[in-house]
Write an enzyme that holds these catalytic residues in place. Structure first.
Site, PDB file in Angstrom:
ATOM      1  N   GLU A   1      10.491  39.813 -15.846  1.00  0.00           N
ATOM      2  CA  GLU A   1      12.113  40.068 -16.017  1.00  0.00           C
ATOM      3  C   GLU A   1      13.100  40.431 -16.832  1.00  0.00           C
ATOM      4  OE1 GLU A   1      10.238  37.293 -15.603  1.00  0.00           O
ATOM      5  OE2 GLU A   1      10.190  37.294 -13.192  1.00  0.00           O
TER       6      GLU A   1
ATOM      7  N   THR B   1      -3.496  36.093  -2.778  1.00  0.00           N
ATOM      8  CA  THR B   1      -3.025  37.537  -2.488  1.00  0.00           C
ATOM      9  C   THR B   1      -1.069  36.842  -3.003  1.00  0.00           C
ATOM     10  OG1 THR B   1      -4.331  38.188  -0.891  1.00  0.00           O
ATOM     11  CG2 THR B   1      -2.352  39.508  -1.334  1.00  0.00           C
TER      12      THR B   1
ATOM     13  N   SER C   1       4.768  34.270  -7.629  1.00  0.00           N
ATOM     14  CA  SER C   1       3.939  33.416  -6.535  1.00  0.00           C
ATOM     15  C   SER C   1       4.718  32.471  -5.569  1.00  0.00           C
ATOM     16  CB  SER C   1       2.915  33.154  -6.912  1.00  0.00           C
ATOM     17  OG  SER C   1       2.889  32.079  -7.900  1.00  0.00           O
TER      18      SER C   1
HETATM   19  N1  HPA Z   1       8.064  36.078 -15.377  1.00  0.00           N
HETATM   20  C1  HPA Z   1       7.316  36.271 -14.318  1.00  0.00           C
HETATM   21  N2  HPA Z   1       5.906  35.982 -13.790  1.00  0.00           N
HETATM   22  C2  HPA Z   1       4.993  35.290 -14.994  1.00  0.00           C
HETATM   23  C3  HPA Z   1       5.732  34.975 -16.066  1.00  0.00           C
HETATM   24  C4  HPA Z   1       7.007  35.837 -16.539  1.00  0.00           C
HETATM   25  O1  HPA Z   1       7.446  35.450 -17.344  1.00  0.00           O
HETATM   26  N3  HPA Z   1       4.786  34.432 -17.228  1.00  0.00           N
HETATM   27  C5  HPA Z   1       3.585  34.234 -15.958  1.00  0.00           C
HETATM   28  N4  HPA Z   1       3.720  34.827 -14.720  1.00  0.00           N
END
Ligand code: HPA
Length: 271
Positions: free
Chosen positions: A192, A92, A211
């Site tokens: 981001e 989750t 996570s």
């Molecule tokens: N950012 C945030 N979470 C992610 C990314 C990322 O670039 N790639 C895989 N999970």
């Protein structure tokens, strides 16, 4: 219990889930737990002798995963070394809005079954241009940018050696090419901005994701030793000109799956 009969205490709910797992599988406890993130789910059949395969959504306190590709099963496996491992093939996420207790419920359920060693994996954006998609990176430390914590009250947990040095050495013994990095947990679900990635770099981050840090806090509260590995599924936003796409994140995991399966198998055999 509240008015609807649900258990409010997250530790009581974890105990309930643990009792359910024990009674439906016949195990009395477990030694190791693995949380498999994006890209980490193939090769689970190589982890040892399968003892049980449960639908996470049917266990007390768990619910169906929100994201395609984040499957949700609990595999119980006897490893080559005779240890019992719980393998969570889904988690989750904080961005699902179910609260932090739901995010760490799997970790607390594992703790209620006596698990002392936790392997957390994820898919992450990489800040280091030397890490092409498909590169696994050991988590040496983390920065929790969610503004949340699974702890309540004056629960002063030492986080100094959250990412157990002994386990990182063990992993490097299995694959000496593994680099290390600092994982930065953003709340998500949006990826981001390039400016946020530059901020993560200034803060000392090497990997960005959604996570893992909150789970690690709950695991430290439970006294577990933790090993973390990120699979770099993409260059973080702004590191290259490429746009980020969930399908490409999943595809990078697919492409790396045979290397990851071998790494997981060897690690689980050694834990
Ligand atoms: N950012 C945030 N979470 C992610 C990314 C990322 O670039 N790639 C895989 N999970």
């Amino acid at each position: 219990m509240n008015a609807t009969g649900a258990v409010n205490d997250p530790f009581a709910l974890a105990r309930e889930a643990a009792d359910h797992i024990a009674s439906s599988t016949g195990i009395t406890g477990a030694d190791i737990a693995l949380v498999l993130g994006s890209g980490w789910k193939s090769g689970t059949d190589q982890l040892g002798e399968p003892l049980a395969d449960l639908d996470l959504a049917e266990l007390p306190g768990f619910s169906a995963p929100a994201v395609a590709g984040h499957g949700g099963r609990l595999l119980v496996v006897r490893t080559a070394a005779g240890r019992t491992a719980l393998v969570f093939t889904g988690r989750t996420h904080y961005y699902e809005g179910r609260g932090v207790a739901a995010v760490v419920h799997g970790v607390r359920t594992a703790a209620a079954l006596g698990v002392g060693t936790l392997l957390l994996t994820n898919g992450a954006g990489g800040l280091n241009p030397a890490w092409p998609p498909g590169t696994p990176v050991l988590i040496a430390d983390h920065i929790n940018l969610t503004g949340a914590t699974p702890l309540t009250g004056a629960t002063f947990i030492d986080m100094t050696t959250t990412w157990t040095p002994r386990l990182r050495e063990l992993a490097r013994g299995i694959d000496p090419s593994l680099d290390e990095g600092v994982y930065v947990q953003f709340p998500g679900p949006q990826y981001e901005t390039p400016a946020e990635v530059r901020m993560a770099r200034v803060l000392g981050g090497d990997l960005v994701g959604m996570s893992t840090a909150l789970e690690a806090i709950a695991a430290r509260e439970a006294g577990m030793e933790i090993l973390g590995i990120s699979l770099v599924t993409n260059a973080a936003a702004g590191i290259t000109d490429a746009a980020l796409d969930h399908a490409e994140v999943l595809a990078a995991g697919e492409a790396a799956s045979s290397r990851l399966a071998v790494l997981l198998r060897d690690l689980v055999g050694a834990l």
